[in-house]
Design a protein around this motif. Structure first.
Motif, PDB file in Angstrom:
ATOM      1  N   LEU A   2      21.804   6.768  -3.307  1.00  0.00           N
ATOM      2  CA  LEU A   2      20.568   6.724  -2.734  1.00  0.00           C
ATOM      3  C   LEU A   2      20.735   5.434  -1.933  1.00  0.00           C
ATOM      4  CD1 LEU A   2      18.438   7.561  -5.893  1.00  0.00           C
ATOM      5  CD2 LEU A   2      18.642   8.676  -3.907  1.00  0.00           C
ATOM      6  N   HIS A   3      21.431   4.447  -2.287  1.00  0.00           N
ATOM      7  CA  HIS A   3      21.318   3.359  -1.384  1.00  0.00           C
ATOM      8  C   HIS A   3      22.204   3.481   0.108  1.00  0.00           C
ATOM      9  CE1 HIS A   3      22.387  -1.001   0.012  1.00  0.00           C
ATOM     10  NE2 HIS A   3      23.675  -0.524   0.242  1.00  0.00           N
ATOM     11  N   ASP A   4      22.984   4.301   0.058  1.00  0.00           N
ATOM     12  CA  ASP A   4      23.737   4.674   1.206  1.00  0.00           C
ATOM     13  C   ASP A   4      22.800   5.570   2.278  1.00  0.00           C
ATOM     14  OD1 ASP A   4      25.939   3.354   0.169  1.00  0.00           O
ATOM     15  OD2 ASP A   4      27.290   4.943  -0.229  1.00  0.00           O
ATOM     16  N   LYS A   5      22.116   6.379   1.428  1.00  0.00           N
ATOM     17  CA  LYS A   5      21.409   7.150   2.389  1.00  0.00           C
ATOM     18  C   LYS A   5      19.893   6.536   2.699  1.00  0.00           C
ATOM     19  CE  LYS A   5      19.237  12.090   2.596  1.00  0.00           C
ATOM     20  NZ  LYS A   5      20.543  12.529   3.342  1.00  0.00           N
ATOM     21  N   ILE A  43      15.004  12.474   7.596  1.00  0.00           N
ATOM     22  CA  ILE A  43      14.616  11.417   6.880  1.00  0.00           C
ATOM     23  C   ILE A  43      13.170  11.089   7.276  1.00  0.00           C
ATOM     24  CG2 ILE A  43      15.055   8.762   6.868  1.00  0.00           C
ATOM     25  CD1 ILE A  43      17.180  10.261   5.276  1.00  0.00           C
ATOM     26  N   ASP A  44      12.421  11.272   6.254  1.00  0.00           N
ATOM     27  CA  ASP A  44      11.103  10.600   6.295  1.00  0.00           C
ATOM     28  C   ASP A  44      11.068   9.119   6.001  1.00  0.00           C
ATOM     29  OD1 ASP A  44       8.304   9.612   5.696  1.00  0.00           O
ATOM     30  OD2 ASP A  44       7.873  11.588   4.823  1.00  0.00           O
ATOM     31  N   ALA A  45      11.031   8.232   7.078  1.00  0.00           N
ATOM     32  CA  ALA A  45      11.023   6.776   6.790  1.00  0.00           C
ATOM     33  C   ALA A  45      10.123   6.187   5.751  1.00  0.00           C
ATOM     34  CB  ALA A  45      10.919   6.134   8.152  1.00  0.00           C
ATOM     35  N   SER A  46       8.925   6.627   5.798  1.00  0.00           N
ATOM     36  CA  SER A  46       7.914   6.165   4.773  1.00  0.00           C
ATOM     37  C   SER A  46       8.434   6.423   3.338  1.00  0.00           C
ATOM     38  CB  SER A  46       6.505   6.714   5.151  1.00  0.00           C
ATOM     39  OG  SER A  46       5.733   6.278   3.877  1.00  0.00           O
ATOM     40  N   ARG A  47       8.829   7.780   3.080  1.00  0.00           N
ATOM     41  CA  ARG A  47       9.419   8.241   1.876  1.00  0.00           C
ATOM     42  C   ARG A  47      10.440   7.372   1.306  1.00  0.00           C
ATOM     43  NH1 ARG A  47       8.741  12.807  -1.669  1.00  0.00           N
ATOM     44  NH2 ARG A  47      10.154  12.388  -3.514  1.00  0.00           N
ATOM     45  N   ALA A  48      11.642   7.258   2.577  1.00  0.00           N
ATOM     46  CA  ALA A  48      12.649   6.436   2.247  1.00  0.00           C
ATOM     47  C   ALA A  48      12.530   5.231   1.773  1.00  0.00           C
ATOM     48  CB  ALA A  48      13.571   6.408   3.517  1.00  0.00           C
ATOM     49  N   ALA A  53       0.809  -1.308   0.239  1.00  0.00           N
ATOM     50  CA  ALA A  53      -0.076  -0.008   0.066  1.00  0.00           C
ATOM     51  C   ALA A  53       0.808   1.176   0.152  1.00  0.00           C
ATOM     52  CB  ALA A  53      -0.939   0.106   1.090  1.00  0.00           C
ATOM     53  N   GLU A  54       2.101   1.217   0.661  1.00  0.00           N
ATOM     54  CA  GLU A  54       2.904   2.221   0.526  1.00  0.00           C
ATOM     55  C   GLU A  54       3.543   2.631  -0.810  1.00  0.00           C
ATOM     56  OE1 GLU A  54       4.126   4.382   3.042  1.00  0.00           O
ATOM     57  OE2 GLU A  54       2.804   3.477   4.677  1.00  0.00           O
ATOM     58  N   ALA A  74      14.714   2.590   5.106  1.00  0.00           N
ATOM     59  CA  ALA A  74      14.076   1.745   4.516  1.00  0.00           C
ATOM     60  C   ALA A  74      13.711   0.519   5.158  1.00  0.00           C
ATOM     61  CB  ALA A  74      14.225   1.642   2.913  1.00  0.00           C
ATOM     62  N   LEU A  75      14.692  -0.235   5.531  1.00  0.00           N
ATOM     63  CA  LEU A  75      14.604  -1.498   6.170  1.00  0.00           C
ATOM     64  C   LEU A  75      14.059  -1.183   7.693  1.00  0.00           C
ATOM     65  CD1 LEU A  75      15.525  -4.408   6.533  1.00  0.00           C
ATOM     66  CD2 LEU A  75      17.764  -3.768   7.641  1.00  0.00           C
TER      67      LEU A  75
END
Length: 284
Positions: A266-269, A219-224, A48-49, A274-275
């Motif tokens: 992007l991966h590093d940030k 960092i917005d976790a949902s957006r990340a 859904a995200e 995201a995890l």
């Protein structure tokens, strides 16, 4: 005539909107930190995200279960899905190709794969050819394929997974004559097509990089989670098409350099946030 890479380049943007592709990324990137299992509700919430409807997510899960990619499994009475042992091995092996920075190697020579598969197994023969291409091999002629030497492990793993060892021989080799190796490489690999894949990927990352550059350390976790899952879904195929040729055989403006830089920026940030977001959803 378009190469397979032209199709891949056009397909790149669409892939990140497909429920099946996104769910594979979710399991590859996040589930192994949760024992390889997510509840069905967790997957539906994570989908859904990513703007995937519940019925589409459930349909994709059912399809993966039928194909043996996911295994239906309850934990503490909660219905969920675990990755199959084969998929876990695939994910573990894929990490080295997808999530590790690959610098252009020195020229250590080549690996040759020669096979002769009987007509009664032509479906396996077709699958072998397709998968050789998709791990970076190029066809020299007929049943003879070539790749840089560092892809030896990939070739052996592929042969074992398809159970074609008795029909295949693998050699290490040097190119001795008669045309220059750089010219032969241009004939063996569709470097322009691979560059097209990389350029398409880089194009998808530009607005994402711009967005996160403006956020400094916020960092917005949902957006990340949304951005990283989408970018990883687009990225995870590209390194397999690229054989990882020595720099001396690549164009000076090789698009893979910029695409790799963009992905790992992007991966590093975003990978960590995201995890954490995915695991927090799983705990609810």
């Amino acid at each position: 005539m378009d190469s397979i890479f032209s199709g891949e380049a056009r397909d790149l943007v669409d892939r990140s909107a497909r429920p099946q592709s996104l769910i594979i990324t979710i399991y590859a990137a996040y589930s192994r930190s949760n024992g390889g299992w997510f509840s069905a509700n967790t997957i539906i919430q994570l989908c859904a995200e990513l703007d995937v409807a519940e019925d589409a997510a459930r349909s994709a899960l059912a399809r993966f279960k039928r194909r043996g990619i996911l295994i239906s499994k309850k934990q503490d009475g909660v219905i969920g899905y675990a990755i199959s042992p084969e998929m876990r091995r695939s994910f573990d092996q894929g990490d080295a190709r997808v999530l590790q920075r690959r610098d252009s190697p020195i020229n250590e020579g080549w690996i040759l794969v020669a096979f002769s598969i009987p007509e009664k197994l032509r479906a396996i023969r077709y699958q072998l050819r397709s998968r050789l291409t998709r791990i970076g091999f190029a066809q020299v002629s007929g049943g003879l394929w070539i790749a840089p030497l560092q892809l030896s492990t990939d070739a052996i793993s592929l042969a074992k997974s398809l159970k074609v060892e008795k029909y295949m021989n693998i050699f290490s080799a040097e190119h001795m004559a008669f045309e220059p190796t750089s010219a032969a490489v241009q004939e063996w690999w569709d470097l322009e097509g691979i560059q097209e894949v990389y350029n398409s990927f880089s194009k998808t990352t530009k607005p994402v990089i711009k967005y996160w550059a403006s956020k400094n350390n916020a960092i917005d976790a949902s957006r990340a989670f949304r951005d990283y899952t989408t970018i990883l879904t687009n990225w995870r195929h590209a390194p397999y098409f690229d054989p990882g040729l020595p720099a001396e055989f690549l164009p000076k403006s090789w698009a893979g350099y910029q695409a790799t830089e963009n992905f790992f920026k992007l991966h590093d940030k975003l990978a960590g946030p995201a995890l954490n977001f995915a695991l927090n959803i799983a705990k609810k």
